[in-house]
Design an enzyme around this catalytic site. Structure first.
Site, PDB file in Angstrom:
ATOM      1  N   THR A  40      28.276  29.302  -7.117  1.00 10.71           N
ATOM      2  CA  THR A  40      29.659  29.158  -7.504  1.00 10.71           C
ATOM      3  C   THR A  40      29.421  28.636  -8.211  1.00 10.71           C
ATOM      4  O   THR A  40      30.125  27.430  -9.440  1.00 10.71           O
ATOM      5  CB  THR A  40      30.502  28.024  -6.212  1.00 10.71           C
ATOM      6  OG1 THR A  40      29.873  27.544  -5.945  1.00 10.71           O
ATOM      7  CG2 THR A  40      30.749  29.822  -5.766  1.00 10.71           C
ATOM      8  N   TRP A  41      27.976  28.141  -9.099  1.00 12.09           N
ATOM      9  CA  TRP A  41      27.783  26.618  -9.702  1.00 12.09           C
ATOM     10  C   TRP A  41      27.720  27.306 -11.016  1.00 12.09           C
ATOM     11  O   TRP A  41      28.142  28.010 -11.435  1.00 12.09           O
ATOM     12  CB  TRP A  41      25.626  26.439  -9.428  1.00 12.09           C
ATOM     13  CG  TRP A  41      26.003  24.898 -10.443  1.00 12.09           C
ATOM     14  CD1 TRP A  41      26.401  23.751 -10.610  1.00 12.09           C
ATOM     15  CD2 TRP A  41      24.023  24.728 -11.288  1.00 12.09           C
ATOM     16  NE1 TRP A  41      25.657  22.790 -10.823  1.00 12.09           N
ATOM     17  CE2 TRP A  41      24.570  23.889 -11.604  1.00 12.09           C
ATOM     18  CE3 TRP A  41      23.452  25.346 -11.161  1.00 12.09           C
ATOM     19  CZ2 TRP A  41      23.776  22.886 -12.426  1.00 12.09           C
ATOM     20  CZ3 TRP A  41      22.458  25.172 -11.736  1.00 12.09           C
ATOM     21  CH2 TRP A  41      21.961  23.797 -12.158  1.00 12.09           C
ATOM     22  N   ASP A  43      27.955  30.766  -1.701  1.00 11.10           N
ATOM     23  CA  ASP A  43      27.671  29.690  -1.463  1.00 11.10           C
ATOM     24  C   ASP A  43      28.501  29.077  -2.853  1.00 11.10           C
ATOM     25  O   ASP A  43      28.308  29.321  -3.874  1.00 11.10           O
ATOM     26  CB  ASP A  43      26.546  29.206  -2.047  1.00 11.10           C
ATOM     27  CG  ASP A  43      25.573  28.269  -2.595  1.00 11.10           C
ATOM     28  OD1 ASP A  43      25.672  27.748  -1.499  1.00 11.10           O
ATOM     29  OD2 ASP A  43      25.064  27.851  -3.510  1.00 11.10           O
ATOM     30  N   TYR A  95      29.152  21.332  -7.177  1.00 14.90           N
ATOM     31  CA  TYR A  95      29.390  21.975  -8.162  1.00 14.90           C
ATOM     32  C   TYR A  95      31.437  21.644  -9.027  1.00 14.90           C
ATOM     33  O   TYR A  95      31.993  22.120  -8.435  1.00 14.90           O
ATOM     34  CB  TYR A  95      29.730  22.970  -8.009  1.00 14.90           C
ATOM     35  CG  TYR A  95      28.053  23.783  -7.350  1.00 14.90           C
ATOM     36  CD1 TYR A  95      27.463  23.320  -7.977  1.00 14.90           C
ATOM     37  CD2 TYR A  95      27.847  24.931  -7.239  1.00 14.90           C
ATOM     38  CE1 TYR A  95      25.680  23.051  -6.974  1.00 14.90           C
ATOM     39  CE2 TYR A  95      27.154  25.212  -5.866  1.00 14.90           C
ATOM     40  CZ  TYR A  95      25.845  24.631  -6.444  1.00 14.90           C
ATOM     41  OH  TYR A  95      24.238  24.739  -6.196  1.00 14.90           O
ATOM     42  N   GLN A 110      16.988  26.578   1.415  1.00 17.72           N
ATOM     43  CA  GLN A 110      17.984  27.211  -0.096  1.00 17.72           C
ATOM     44  C   GLN A 110      17.537  26.845  -0.891  1.00 17.72           C
ATOM     45  O   GLN A 110      16.891  25.505  -1.151  1.00 17.72           O
ATOM     46  CB  GLN A 110      19.415  26.771   0.205  1.00 17.72           C
ATOM     47  CG  GLN A 110      19.532  27.605  -1.323  1.00 17.72           C
ATOM     48  CD  GLN A 110      21.665  26.680  -1.986  1.00 17.72           C
ATOM     49  OE1 GLN A 110      21.439  27.139  -2.776  1.00 17.72           O
ATOM     50  NE2 GLN A 110      22.014  27.753  -0.677  1.00 17.72           N
ATOM     51  N   TYR A 170      17.640  30.886  -4.649  1.00 18.04           N
ATOM     52  CA  TYR A 170      19.060  30.190  -5.909  1.00 18.04           C
ATOM     53  C   TYR A 170      18.542  30.525  -6.765  1.00 18.04           C
ATOM     54  O   TYR A 170      17.160  30.780  -7.620  1.00 18.04           O
ATOM     55  CB  TYR A 170      19.386  28.955  -5.510  1.00 18.04           C
ATOM     56  CG  TYR A 170      19.034  27.992  -5.443  1.00 18.04           C
ATOM     57  CD1 TYR A 170      18.066  27.473  -6.905  1.00 18.04           C
ATOM     58  CD2 TYR A 170      18.164  27.152  -5.071  1.00 18.04           C
ATOM     59  CE1 TYR A 170      17.531  26.504  -7.254  1.00 18.04           C
ATOM     60  CE2 TYR A 170      17.718  25.909  -5.175  1.00 18.04           C
ATOM     61  CZ  TYR A 170      17.087  25.491  -6.350  1.00 18.04           C
ATOM     62  OH  TYR A 170      16.421  24.015  -7.204  1.00 18.04           O
TER      63      TYR A 170
END
Ligand SMILES: NC(=O)c1ccc[n+]([C@@H]2O[C@H](COP(=O)([O-])OP(=O)(O)OC[C@H]3O[C@@H](n4cnc5c(N)ncnc54)[C@H](OP(=O)(O)O)[C@@H]3O)[C@@H](O)[C@H]2O)c1
Length: 281
Positions: A20-21, A47, A52, A162, A190
Site C-alpha cells: 500500500t505504499w 501490508d 505510508y 520484510q 517487498y
C-alpha cells in the site's frame, strides 16, 4: 491462491499479498476498490505502515476491510523513531484507530533505528499480551540485527523479516534468506517489481521471462512473482492501484514453474557478489 504457513505461528497466509505504499496517491474509490478486488481474489495479506501517506494508507486499508476483517491478515509498521516501548504502544494504537480494527495480525519495526531493540520488543510483547497484535516481526534487518532480535526475544517469536526482493535485487539470498529459513522466520519480499523498474521486454533477461510466460499463457510479471515465492519461506506483496493490475498479480497465485524454468530465470538474473549491508529501497 496458494497459502502457506507464515513464521512460527504457522498462520496460513497467501503467497501473494498487497502493498500500500503510495496507494493514497490514487483516486480514493479506485484505491479501495483495488484492495477489495485483491481480497476477493485471495490476496488477503495486506501490508501497510504508519509512514505510508502519513497514515492515509492505513485509513484506506481500514475502509477496504470493513465487514471482512476476519478474512484478512493485516500487517503494519512502527517507524524507528517512534519505537521506544511506550512509543511503540502509542503508534500501534494510532494505527489500530486508522485501520478501524482491534488487532493487527503482524506488527513490524520498519527498519533498525537508534532506539535499543529491547525497548521495541518490550512494546511488541506488551501489545501481544493485550491482544492488540497477534504477532510481530521486523523489516530491513540483516543477519546481525536478526541475531540480536532473537537474542532478546528468544527463538520462535519473530514472525517475519520484510526485505527488498526482486529479480534484479536478490541480495537476501546470500545470508538473510538462509538465516530466516533456519530460524522459521517468514521472508516477505517487498517491491517485487523493483518499485517501477521491471525488466523491459527488449532486454535479454526480459525475453527469458517473456518466453516462459508465453509457454504458460501468463505475463512476465506473473512469472516474476512466482519466482519470488519459489521457496516455502517466501511471500511477496506487490502494490497495485488498478483492478487490472490486481487481477494480473493475483493470477500468479497458483502458477507452477518447472525446475528448468526456475533455473533459466536464476541464470538470467544472477545474484550479485556478496557485499556488506542489506540493500533497501
Ligand atoms: N518494509 C519496507 O521498507 C518497504 C519498502 C518498500 C515497499 N514496501 C511494501 O512493499 C509494497 C510493494 O513495493 P512497492 O510499492 O515499492 O513496489 P512494487 O510492488 O514493486 O511496484 C509497484 C508499482 O508496480 C505497478 N504495478 C503493480 N502491478 C502491476 C501490473 N500487474 N502490471 C504493471 N504494473 C504494475 C504499480 O502500479 P499501479 O499502482 O498503477 O497499479 C506500481 O507503480 C509496498 O507498497 C509496501 O507495502 C515495504
Amino acid at each position: 491462491m496458494e497459502r502457506r504457513p507464515f513464521g512460527p505461528a504457522a498462520t496460513m497466509v497467501p503467497v501473494i499479498g498487497q502493498g500500500t505504499w503510495y496507494l493514497e496517491t490514487a483516486e480514493r474509490n479506485r484505491a479501495i476498490a483495488a484492495l477489495r478486488h485483491g481480497i476477493e481474489l485471495g490476496m488477503t495479506h495486506i501490508d501497510t505502515a504508519e509512514m505510508y501517506g502519513s497514515g492515509q494508507a492505513e485509513e484506506l486499508v481500514g475502509e477496504a476491510i470493513v465487514g471482512r476483517r476476519d478474512e484478512v491478515f493485516v500487517v503494519s509498521k512502527v517507524l524507528p523513531h517512534n519505537a521506544t516501548r511506550r512509543g511503540t504502544i502509542a503508534a500501534c494504537e494510532a494505527s489500530l484507530a486508522r485501520l478501524g480494527t482491534d488487532r493487527i495480525d503482524c506488527y513490524l519495526l520498519h527498519w533498525r533505528g537508534q532506539v535499543p531493540l529491547e525497548e521495541t520488543i518490550a512494546g511488541f510483547e506488551q501489545l501481544r499480551a493485550e491482544g492488540k497484535i497477534r504477532s510481530w516481526g521486523v523489516s530491513n534487518f540483516d543477519v546481525p540485527d536478526l541475531e540480536e532480535a532473537v537474542g532478546i526475544a528468544g527463538e520462535g517469536v519473530l514472525a517475519c523479516n520484510q526485505v527488498l526482493y526482486h529479480l534484479q535485487e536478490r541480495a537476501i539470498e546470500q545470508a538473510v534468506l538462509p538465516w530466516c529459513e533456519s530460524h522459521d522466520v517468514a521472508v516477505v519480499g517487498y517491491s517485487p517489481f523493483g518499485h517501477s523498474r521491471f525488466p523491459g521486454a527488449r532486454t535479454s533477461a526480459g525475453r527469458v521471462l517473456a518466453e516462459i510466460a508465453l509457454a504458460h499463457n501468463v505475463t512476465p510479471r506473473q512469472v516474476a512473482l512466482r519466482f519470488l515465492v519459489r521457496r516455502p519461506s517466501l511471500f511477496t506483496i506487490p502494490k497495485a492501484s488498478s483492478l487490472e493490475h490486481v487481477s494480473e498479480n493475483a493470477g500468479a497465485g497458483d502458477l507452477q514453474l518447472s525446475n528448468a524454468e526456475l533455473a533459466l530465470i536464476d541464470a538470467a538474473f544472477p545474484l550479485s557478489p556478496r557485499r556488506r549491508g542489506l540493500p533497501t529501497l
